[in-house]
Design an enzyme around this catalytic site. Structure first.
Site, mmCIF file in Angstrom:
data_model
loop_
_atom_site.group_PDB
_atom_site.id
_atom_site.type_symbol
_atom_site.label_atom_id
_atom_site.label_comp_id
_atom_site.label_asym_id
_atom_site.label_seq_id
_atom_site.Cartn_x
_atom_site.Cartn_y
_atom_site.Cartn_z
ATOM 1 C CE1 TYR A 93 -9.740 -2.398 -0.130
ATOM 2 C CE2 TYR A 93 -8.772 -0.463 -1.494
ATOM 3 C CZ TYR A 93 -8.397 -1.547 -0.603
ATOM 4 O OH TYR A 93 -7.398 -1.889 -0.102
ATOM 5 C CE LYS A 114 -3.959 -2.064 2.307
ATOM 6 N NZ LYS A 114 -4.983 -2.167 3.364
ATOM 7 C CG ASN A 140 -3.915 -1.897 6.784
ATOM 8 O OD1 ASN A 140 -3.649 -1.748 5.661
ATOM 9 N ND2 ASN A 140 -4.703 -2.836 7.118
ATOM 10 C CG HIS A 184 -5.285 -6.059 -0.369
ATOM 11 N ND1 HIS A 184 -6.574 -6.141 0.232
ATOM 12 C CD2 HIS A 184 -5.577 -6.843 -1.392
ATOM 13 C CE1 HIS A 184 -7.482 -6.814 -0.747
ATOM 14 N NE2 HIS A 184 -6.913 -7.422 -1.554
ATOM 15 C CD GLU A 201 -8.786 -8.636 -4.091
ATOM 16 O OE1 GLU A 201 -9.899 -8.027 -3.175
ATOM 17 O OE2 GLU A 201 -7.932 -9.166 -3.497
HETATM 18 P P1 ATP Z 1 -7.408 -5.891 3.113
HETATM 19 O O1 ATP Z 1 -8.421 -6.072 2.511
HETATM 20 O O2 ATP Z 1 -6.600 -4.556 2.803
HETATM 21 O O3 ATP Z 1 -6.097 -7.018 3.218
HETATM 22 P P2 ATP Z 1 -8.263 -6.807 5.614
HETATM 23 O O4 ATP Z 1 -8.994 -7.469 5.014
HETATM 24 O O5 ATP Z 1 -7.605 -6.952 7.041
HETATM 25 O O6 ATP Z 1 -7.260 -5.478 4.776
HETATM 26 P P3 ATP Z 1 -10.788 -5.134 5.503
HETATM 27 O O7 ATP Z 1 -11.907 -5.231 6.567
HETATM 28 O O8 ATP Z 1 -10.955 -5.762 4.230
HETATM 29 O O9 ATP Z 1 -9.489 -5.486 6.311
HETATM 30 O O10 ATP Z 1 -10.643 -3.549 5.308
HETATM 31 C C1 ATP Z 1 -9.931 -3.114 4.201
HETATM 32 C C2 ATP Z 1 -9.095 -1.939 4.386
HETATM 33 O O11 ATP Z 1 -9.940 -0.891 4.904
HETATM 34 C C3 ATP Z 1 -8.065 -2.472 5.668
HETATM 35 O O12 ATP Z 1 -6.912 -3.127 5.389
HETATM 36 C C4 ATP Z 1 -7.652 -0.883 5.878
HETATM 37 O O13 ATP Z 1 -6.854 -0.298 5.294
HETATM 38 C C5 ATP Z 1 -8.965 -0.261 5.980
HETATM 39 N N1 ATP Z 1 -9.677 -0.420 7.196
HETATM 40 C C6 ATP Z 1 -10.602 -1.208 7.685
HETATM 41 N N2 ATP Z 1 -10.950 -1.017 8.714
HETATM 42 C C7 ATP Z 1 -10.631 0.117 9.161
HETATM 43 C C8 ATP Z 1 -10.981 1.101 10.251
HETATM 44 N N3 ATP Z 1 -11.738 0.871 11.023
HETATM 45 N N4 ATP Z 1 -10.535 2.295 10.120
HETATM 46 C C9 ATP Z 1 -9.829 2.838 9.054
HETATM 47 N N5 ATP Z 1 -9.416 1.951 8.165
HETATM 48 C C10 ATP Z 1 -10.118 0.597 8.094
HETATM 49 MG MG MG Z 2 -9.948 -7.158 3.081
#
Ligand code: ATP
Ligand code: MG
Length: 140
Positions: free
Chosen positions: A49, A9, A112, A115, A126
């Site tokens: 997304y 990211k 974070n 992804h 994806e």
């Molecule tokens: P990714 O899809 O990026 O692998 P993930 O599956 O662990 O991460 P998801 O729930 O799919 O998490 O959320 C997608 C992304 O949205 C997260 O990686 C993070 O960057 C952001 N995100 C998720 N929850 C929050 C939150 N509560 N506050 C801010 N950003 C968030």
């Molecule tokens: Mg995710």
């Protein structure tokens, strides 16, 4: 062997953590089958997304993911999807297991670092979002 999609990211690209993250993934047994730097635009981030469009973090997430270049990766390994999810750790680095990519390299719950696709079905969608079939030839 299976394929999954990872994205390094904008926070990790900007913070020059790409090399260390790629080394970590290779050390975990992943082969890099395709890699591409991409600058997502608003429409691309919205499409990628779409599943999160009702979430409160959707707008800031799109802003973050369009804020700078990202590195999309097609990664190959046995049990690729599940293993990569384990290797990246929990969404919030404060809750991620020690030694995971997010525990080591992420800034916070939004910024974070990485992804990873969360199922085989999402991985196929994806991978197709970033890479052509021809670009993935020989993998799988
Ligand atoms: P990714 O899809 O990026 O692998 P993930 O599956 O662990 O991460 P998801 O729930 O799919 O998490 O959320 C997608 C992304 O949205 C997260 O990686 C993070 O960057 C952001 N995100 C998720 N929850 C929050 C939150 N509560 N506050 C801010 N950003 C968030
Ligand atoms: Mg995710």
């Amino acid at each position: 062997m299976g394929l999954t999609l990872a994205i390094i990211k904008p926070d990790a690209v900007e913070g020059r953590r790409v090399g260390r993250i790629l080394a970590h993934l290779e050390d975990e047994g992943f082969g890099i089958r395709a890699a591409k730097f991409v600058r997502l635009d608003e429409a691309g981030a919205a499409e990628f997304y779409a599943v999160h469009r009702e979430r409160p973090f959707y707008e800031p997430l799109k802003r973050f993911m369009t804020s700078g270049p990202i590195l999309a990766l097609a990664l190959e390994r046995e049990d690729a999807v599940a293993h990569l999810r384990k290797v990246i750790g929990a969404t919030d680095p404060a809750e991620a297991e020690a030694g995971t990519v997010r525990a080591l390299y992420a800034e916070n719950k939004e910024r974070n670092a990485i992804h990873a696709s969360d199922s085989d079905e999402t991985a196929q969608q994806e991978l197709a979002f970033f890479f052509s079939k021809r670009g993935l030839m020989g993998a799988g």
